[in-house]
Scaffold this motif. Structure first.
Motif, PDB file in Angstrom:
ATOM      1  N   VAL A 206       0.863  -1.188   0.000  1.00 48.33           N
ATOM      2  CA  VAL A 206       0.000   0.000   0.000  1.00 48.33           C
ATOM      3  C   VAL A 206       0.899   1.237   0.000  1.00 48.33           C
ATOM      4  N   HIS A 207       0.682   2.121  -0.969  1.00 53.32           N
ATOM      5  CA  HIS A 207       1.425   3.388  -1.025  1.00 53.32           C
ATOM      6  C   HIS A 207       0.697   4.373  -0.111  1.00 53.32           C
ATOM      7  N   GLU A 208       1.177   4.516   1.132  1.00 55.81           N
ATOM      8  CA  GLU A 208       0.482   5.374   2.101  1.00 55.81           C
ATOM      9  C   GLU A 208       0.691   6.853   1.745  1.00 55.81           C
ATOM     10  N   THR A 209       1.951   7.210   1.417  1.00 57.49           N
ATOM     11  CA  THR A 209       2.300   8.564   0.964  1.00 57.49           C
ATOM     12  C   THR A 209       3.410   8.375  -0.078  1.00 57.49           C
ATOM     13  N   ALA A 210       3.968   9.499  -0.573  1.00 60.18           N
ATOM     14  CA  ALA A 210       5.039   9.383  -1.563  1.00 60.18           C
ATOM     15  C   ALA A 210       6.262   8.669  -0.997  1.00 60.18           C
ATOM     16  N   SER A 211       6.473   8.757   0.329  1.00 63.89           N
ATOM     17  CA  SER A 211       7.693   8.167   0.909  1.00 63.89           C
ATOM     18  C   SER A 211       7.411   7.127   1.996  1.00 63.89           C
ATOM     19  N   VAL A 212       6.180   6.655   2.084  1.00 68.11           N
ATOM     20  CA  VAL A 212       5.834   5.631   3.093  1.00 68.11           C
ATOM     21  C   VAL A 212       4.994   4.533   2.439  1.00 68.11           C
ATOM     22  N   ARG A 213       5.423   3.290   2.630  1.00 71.49           N
ATOM     23  CA  ARG A 213       4.671   2.150   2.098  1.00 71.49           C
ATOM     24  C   ARG A 213       4.434   1.110   3.170  1.00 71.49           C
ATOM     25  N   THR A 214       3.267   0.471   3.099  1.00 71.49           N
ATOM     26  CA  THR A 214       2.980  -0.663   3.970  1.00 71.49           C
ATOM     27  C   THR A 214       3.107  -1.946   3.172  1.00 71.49           C
ATOM     28  N   LEU A 215       3.822  -2.918   3.756  1.00 73.49           N
ATOM     29  CA  LEU A 215       3.966  -4.236   3.133  1.00 73.49           C
ATOM     30  C   LEU A 215       3.216  -5.243   3.996  1.00 73.49           C
ATOM     31  N   ARG A 216       2.313  -5.998   3.373  1.00 75.23           N
ATOM     32  CA  ARG A 216       1.617  -7.072   4.100  1.00 75.23           C
ATOM     33  C   ARG A 216       2.198  -8.406   3.634  1.00 75.23           C
ATOM     34  N   PHE A 217       2.368  -9.322   4.608  1.00 71.91           N
ATOM     35  CA  PHE A 217       3.035 -10.599   4.324  1.00 71.91           C
ATOM     36  C   PHE A 217       2.060 -11.776   4.371  1.00 71.91           C
ATOM     37  N   ASP A 218       2.548 -12.927   3.943  1.00 70.01           N
ATOM     38  CA  ASP A 218       1.704 -14.124   3.922  1.00 70.01           C
ATOM     39  C   ASP A 218       1.773 -14.861   5.251  1.00 70.01           C
ATOM     40  N   LEU A 219       2.140 -14.154   6.340  1.00 70.98           N
ATOM     41  CA  LEU A 219       2.162 -14.839   7.634  1.00 70.98           C
ATOM     42  C   LEU A 219       1.635 -13.935   8.751  1.00 70.98           C
ATOM     43  N   ASP A 220       1.042 -14.590   9.753  1.00 71.24           N
ATOM     44  CA  ASP A 220       0.514 -13.865  10.911  1.00 71.24           C
ATOM     45  C   ASP A 220       1.642 -13.779  11.937  1.00 71.24           C
ATOM     46  N   LEU A 221       2.056 -12.535  12.244  1.00 74.03           N
ATOM     47  CA  LEU A 221       3.203 -12.335  13.140  1.00 74.03           C
ATOM     48  C   LEU A 221       2.817 -12.483  14.600  1.00 74.03           C
ATOM     49  N   ASP A 222       1.518 -12.389  14.901  1.00 74.97           N
ATOM     50  CA  ASP A 222       0.998 -12.505  16.263  1.00 74.97           C
ATOM     51  C   ASP A 222       1.799 -11.638  17.254  1.00 74.97           C
ATOM     52  N   PRO A 223       1.915 -10.339  16.981  1.00 70.11           N
ATOM     53  CA  PRO A 223       2.774  -9.491  17.818  1.00 70.11           C
ATOM     54  C   PRO A 223       2.074  -8.924  19.040  1.00 70.11           C
ATOM     55  N   VAL A 224       2.865  -8.507  20.037  1.00 67.01           N
ATOM     56  CA  VAL A 224       2.401  -7.559  21.037  1.00 67.01           C
ATOM     57  C   VAL A 224       2.619  -6.188  20.385  1.00 67.01           C
ATOM     58  N   PRO A 225       1.611  -5.295  20.342  1.00 65.97           N
ATOM     59  CA  PRO A 225       1.835  -3.991  19.714  1.00 65.97           C
ATOM     60  C   PRO A 225       3.065  -3.300  20.310  1.00 65.97           C
ATOM     61  N   GLY A 226       3.926  -2.761  19.448  1.00 68.12           N
ATOM     62  CA  GLY A 226       5.174  -2.128  19.911  1.00 68.12           C
ATOM     63  C   GLY A 226       6.380  -3.006  19.664  1.00 68.12           C
ATOM     64  N   GLN A 227       6.136  -4.286  19.390  1.00 63.80           N
ATOM     65  CA  GLN A 227       7.273  -5.150  19.045  1.00 63.80           C
ATOM     66  C   GLN A 227       7.742  -4.830  17.622  1.00 63.80           C
ATOM     67  N   TYR A 228       8.953  -5.300  17.305  1.00 62.38           N
ATOM     68  CA  TYR A 228       9.508  -4.989  15.992  1.00 62.38           C
ATOM     69  C   TYR A 228      10.063  -6.251  15.342  1.00 62.38           C
ATOM     70  N   LEU A 229      10.438  -6.104  14.089  1.00 65.21           N
ATOM     71  CA  LEU A 229      11.075  -7.193  13.336  1.00 65.21           C
ATOM     72  C   LEU A 229      12.461  -6.736  12.900  1.00 65.21           C
TER      73      LEU A 229
END
Ligand SMILES: Cc1cc2nc3c(=O)[nH]c(=O)nc-3n(C[C@H](O)[C@H](O)[C@H](O)COP(=O)(O)OP(=O)(O)OC[C@H]3O[C@@H](n4cnc5c(N)ncnc54)[C@H](O)[C@@H]3O)c2cc1C
Length: 252
Positions: free
Chosen positions: A12-35
């Motif tokens: 998803v092109h959120e803005t000219a310089s920000v994109r969201t990438l969605r993956f084929d896996l459920d990361l099951d995160p605690v919000p605030g965690q990182y990769l």
């Protein structure tokens, strides 16, 4: 921990310089965690989790450029979810984000809303074209927007928006964004430091607490494992808001 192979299923092109990438896996995160995101043959860089299966990336330099060159069907190596994540507590919470720092806060706000918490959000951007996730935040509660140039919402920094809200009305305040902004908010909330949780950005190399690259002076808190979310009172008297160390360990 070996990286998992994650195939990109949506960009998803959120803005000219920000994109969201969605993956084929459920990361099951605690919000605030990182990769730790391994861009093969380029670098491995930390990215907050913005969806159960996604990250939101701002174009900065070599690794993020390489991420922007990827297409649906391409893959990345992912280590994580890593780090501690935010702790949800209280009935009324305030999220304060700047720029792409809105990414982990959106996931946090959605989790809080699902638990029946009252969520208010204050987001600061340079201008209206940088705005991300407006609908996600509006869906879960009140949203106040500030822009440096006044092209959307209140004119000024996020701190200008804070003057419209009373931080003492909230049980917990969650921060993610540029460090001067977070330091400013903490400074304006004197006496509430134990109720503030800030997601801190430092130079991560190993992402597993071994190399010390991200350790905070003088406490030694390793942001990659004991963070990236650190309570406001644990940041008092530290390097936070004054300096950080770059890839070579020197202060900058
Ligand atoms: C816990 C955490 C969560 C983050 N979440 C996000 C996010 O959700 N979205 C996003 O766009 N960015 C996020 N970042 C910042 C992101 O890691 C950097 O923008 C990215 O590494 C830049 O890499 P580059 O090769 O494109 O840029 P470069 O040109 O290599 O570096 C530009 C700047 O990016 C930062 N950077 C580079 N490499 C690293 C590294 N290994 N660790 C930390 N900072 C680095 C430094 O400040 C550096 O000066 C996060 C950083 C941390 C520590």
């Amino acid at each position: 921990m070996r990286p998992k192979n994650a195939r990109i299923v949506e960009i998803v092109h959120e803005t000219a310089s920000v994109r969201t990438l969605r993956f084929d896996l459920d990361l099951d995160p605690v919000p605030g965690q990182y990769l730790m995101v391994w861009v093969r043959e380029v670098d491995e860089v930390p990215m907050s989790i913005s969806y159960r299966n996604g990250i939101t990336v701002q174009l900065v330099g070599e690794a993020t450029r390489a991420i922007f060159d990827l297409e649906v069907g391409d893959s990345l190596g992912l280590r994580g979810p890593l780090g501690n994540g935010f702790v949800l507590s209280g009935d009324r919470i305030l999220l304060v984000g700047g720029g792409v720092g809105a990414a982990p806060l959106a996931l946090l706000g959605e989790a809080a809303s699902e638990r029946g918490m009252e969520v208010s959000t204050l987001l600061g951007f340079r201008c209206c074209n940088d705005l991300i996730f407006r609908e996600r935040f509006e869906r879960i509660g009140d949203l106040v927007i500030t822009t440096d140039d006044g092209s959307e919402g209140i004119c000024g920094r996020a701190s200008a928006g804070l003057e419209r809200l009373n931080p003492r009305d909230y049980d917990q305040i969650y921060l993610c964004g540029p460090e001067p902004m977070m330091a400013d908010v903490i400074g304006r909330c004197r006496g509430m430091e134990t109720k503030i949780q800030a997601s801190i950005d430092r130079y991560f190399k190993c992402g597993m607490g071994i190399c010390g690259s991200c350790a905070i002076d003088p406490t030694g808190i390793r942001v990659c494992v004991e963070g990236p979310v650190i309570r406001g009172d644990q940041l008092a008297g530290t390097e936070f808001g004054r300096y950080r160390r770059g890839p070579n360990g020197l202060k900058k």
